[in-house]
Write an enzyme that holds these catalytic residues in place. Sequence first.
Site, mmCIF file in Angstrom:
data_model
loop_
_atom_site.group_PDB
_atom_site.id
_atom_site.type_symbol
_atom_site.label_atom_id
_atom_site.label_comp_id
_atom_site.label_asym_id
_atom_site.label_seq_id
_atom_site.Cartn_x
_atom_site.Cartn_y
_atom_site.Cartn_z
ATOM 1 N N ARG A 11 0.833 -1.225 0.000
ATOM 2 C CA ARG A 11 0.000 0.000 0.000
ATOM 3 C C ARG A 11 0.862 1.267 0.000
ATOM 4 N NH1 ARG A 11 -2.830 -3.981 -0.259
ATOM 5 N NH2 ARG A 11 -4.652 -4.476 0.981
ATOM 6 N N SER A 31 -10.819 1.017 4.056
ATOM 7 C CA SER A 31 -9.979 0.716 5.226
ATOM 8 C C SER A 31 -9.310 1.995 5.704
ATOM 9 C CB SER A 31 -8.884 -0.280 4.852
ATOM 10 O OG SER A 31 -9.440 -1.431 4.301
ATOM 11 N N GLU A 34 -4.139 4.470 6.527
ATOM 12 C CA GLU A 34 -3.975 4.214 5.088
ATOM 13 C C GLU A 34 -4.528 5.404 4.306
ATOM 14 O OE1 GLU A 34 -4.961 0.260 3.478
ATOM 15 O OE2 GLU A 34 -6.215 1.278 2.003
HETATM 16 P P1 NAP Z 1 -10.365 -10.749 4.920
HETATM 17 O O1 NAP Z 1 -10.429 -11.612 3.712
HETATM 18 O O2 NAP Z 1 -11.391 -10.896 5.990
HETATM 19 O O3 NAP Z 1 -8.917 -10.861 5.585
HETATM 20 C C1 NAP Z 1 -8.566 -10.072 6.712
HETATM 21 C C2 NAP Z 1 -7.153 -9.561 6.516
HETATM 22 O O4 NAP Z 1 -6.273 -10.656 6.497
HETATM 23 C C3 NAP Z 1 -7.029 -8.819 5.222
HETATM 24 O O5 NAP Z 1 -6.844 -7.472 5.523
HETATM 25 C C4 NAP Z 1 -5.875 -9.469 4.478
HETATM 26 O O6 NAP Z 1 -4.770 -8.599 4.290
HETATM 27 C C5 NAP Z 1 -5.412 -10.596 5.378
HETATM 28 N N1 NAP Z 1 -5.487 -11.874 4.635
HETATM 29 C C6 NAP Z 1 -6.552 -12.696 4.519
HETATM 30 N N2 NAP Z 1 -6.240 -13.780 3.808
HETATM 31 C C7 NAP Z 1 -4.949 -13.662 3.449
HETATM 32 C C8 NAP Z 1 -4.046 -14.470 2.698
HETATM 33 N N3 NAP Z 1 -4.413 -15.635 2.173
HETATM 34 N N4 NAP Z 1 -2.779 -14.005 2.507
HETATM 35 C C9 NAP Z 1 -2.395 -12.831 3.022
HETATM 36 N N5 NAP Z 1 -3.199 -12.018 3.737
HETATM 37 C C10 NAP Z 1 -4.458 -12.424 3.964
HETATM 38 O O7 NAP Z 1 -10.332 -9.216 4.451
HETATM 39 P P2 NAP Z 1 -11.512 -8.240 4.008
HETATM 40 O O8 NAP Z 1 -11.621 -7.194 4.999
HETATM 41 O O9 NAP Z 1 -12.738 -9.005 3.627
HETATM 42 O O10 NAP Z 1 -10.884 -7.630 2.700
HETATM 43 C C11 NAP Z 1 -10.641 -8.439 1.556
HETATM 44 C C12 NAP Z 1 -9.614 -7.755 0.676
HETATM 45 O O11 NAP Z 1 -10.088 -6.490 0.220
HETATM 46 C C13 NAP Z 1 -8.312 -7.507 1.436
HETATM 47 O O12 NAP Z 1 -7.242 -7.761 0.570
HETATM 48 C C14 NAP Z 1 -8.389 -6.039 1.764
HETATM 49 O O13 NAP Z 1 -7.130 -5.414 1.827
HETATM 50 C C15 NAP Z 1 -9.195 -5.477 0.608
HETATM 51 N N6 NAP Z 1 -9.916 -4.290 1.058
HETATM 52 C C16 NAP Z 1 -9.386 -3.077 0.805
HETATM 53 C C17 NAP Z 1 -10.047 -1.950 1.261
HETATM 54 C C18 NAP Z 1 -9.493 -0.597 1.041
HETATM 55 O O14 NAP Z 1 -10.144 0.363 1.343
HETATM 56 N N7 NAP Z 1 -8.292 -0.442 0.571
HETATM 57 C C19 NAP Z 1 -11.215 -2.069 1.983
HETATM 58 C C20 NAP Z 1 -11.701 -3.331 2.252
HETATM 59 C C21 NAP Z 1 -11.041 -4.443 1.779
HETATM 60 P P3 NAP Z 1 -4.674 -7.543 3.069
HETATM 61 O O15 NAP Z 1 -5.564 -6.425 3.451
HETATM 62 O O16 NAP Z 1 -3.228 -7.165 3.074
HETATM 63 O O17 NAP Z 1 -5.080 -8.238 1.821
#
Ligand code: NAP
Length: 349
Positions: free
Chosen positions: A174, A247, A344
């Site tokens: 990021r 996020s 972020e």
């Molecule tokens: P999730 O799947 O419930 O997972 C929770 C956290 O664990 C995530 O933040 C993710 O990190 C990490 N994670 C889960 N599985 C992983 C794997 N196999 N390898 C490495 N890291 C893992 O997360 P969620 O909240 O539903 O979000 C899903 C994705 O959408 C995530 O990648 C998240 O970053 C992205 N997202 C981005 C935003 C934004 O505003 N930028 C908002 C919501 C969600 P990472 O975040 O590093 O992937």
Amino acid sequence: MTIQENVKLAPYTTFKIGGPADFFCSVTSEDDVREAVEYAREKKIPFFVVGGGSNLLISDKGFRGLVILNEMKGVKYEKVNSKKEKEDKKEAGGIVSAAAGESWDGFVEYAVSQGFSGLENLSSIPGTVGASAVQNLGAYGVTAGQFIHAVRAFDTREMKFVELSNADCDFEYRDSVFKHEKGRYVITGVDFKLEKGGKVNIEYKDLKEYFAGKKINAPTPREVREAVISIRANKLPDWKLWGTAGSFFKNPVISAQEYASLKEKYPGLPGFPEAGGKVKLALAWILDNICHAKGMMNGNVGTYEKQALVFVAKPGATAAEVVGLAQELMKRVKDATGVTIEGEVERVN
Ligand code: NAP
């Protein structure tokens, strides 16, 4: 290009928060970009660039300078077939170039509709193509930086247009050179190197479960895009109902040792291996299970009931309230785990 004065910034951000800018203009060409930057230089005022405003928290007092809204549009595709690809009879990949003001999700839809793979995991994320490079946009195990070939930008230090290679962009989690050297570059376009027929990535639990439920073993990029859109629609707030910037914090990365001792205290704490033997923590889990902060409201702002990392703001919310909530959560996480967390979302004062 017209310069307007005293323009309210809240409507240009997805948080729907922010006071007025002293000066404001929209740019649709590289000439406009140069002109806008020269205007700010001559007036000796600061400036910053807004794309979709989806990762931005602007102060209630607004901004004493020039806000440049990037509305540069256009997408083009140049087929590149390497000798090796021809020998392997692989479908052509190519360089797909998009202007910085193009909608990010519109661009992902274009890539998928042309048969390219890679970007589908980054579906349904608001914002612009330019911002994808600034933030090294990431979701479901994929980052924009993996596919960015080059970034075209106006270098406001040298006052000339430059092309930065992927290595020049210094992409990290990021993060990028555009954050390290804040204000130096105005991104005008991004080139992506995309392939047809590549493998999709469905390693994240939500994606795995989605396809297992549908009994699909080898999904296409189109199917992955549909899955991501559906998962995000169920887990993230409706941008039309709430002010939000997604996020609010980055997931912290700590040493393996620190992780091991935290894991003793909190056995369920998820950790994911990172480069250099480090471990990335799932901050949403900490906020929910340790800080019990999922769905909490502080006045007009709070954390989303289905995802604690995402802040939500009611109409009338202020930047001061958002900052107050952020400080409260930073303290709670530090007290419980010893880990310092970072925002972020970009803040403009
Ligand atoms: P999730 O799947 O419930 O997972 C929770 C956290 O664990 C995530 O933040 C993710 O990190 C990490 N994670 C889960 N599985 C992983 C794997 N196999 N390898 C490495 N890291 C893992 O997360 P969620 O909240 O539903 O979000 C899903 C994705 O959408 C995530 O990648 C998240 O970053 C992205 N997202 C981005 C935003 C934004 O505003 N930028 C908002 C919501 C969600 P990472 O975040 O590093 O992937």
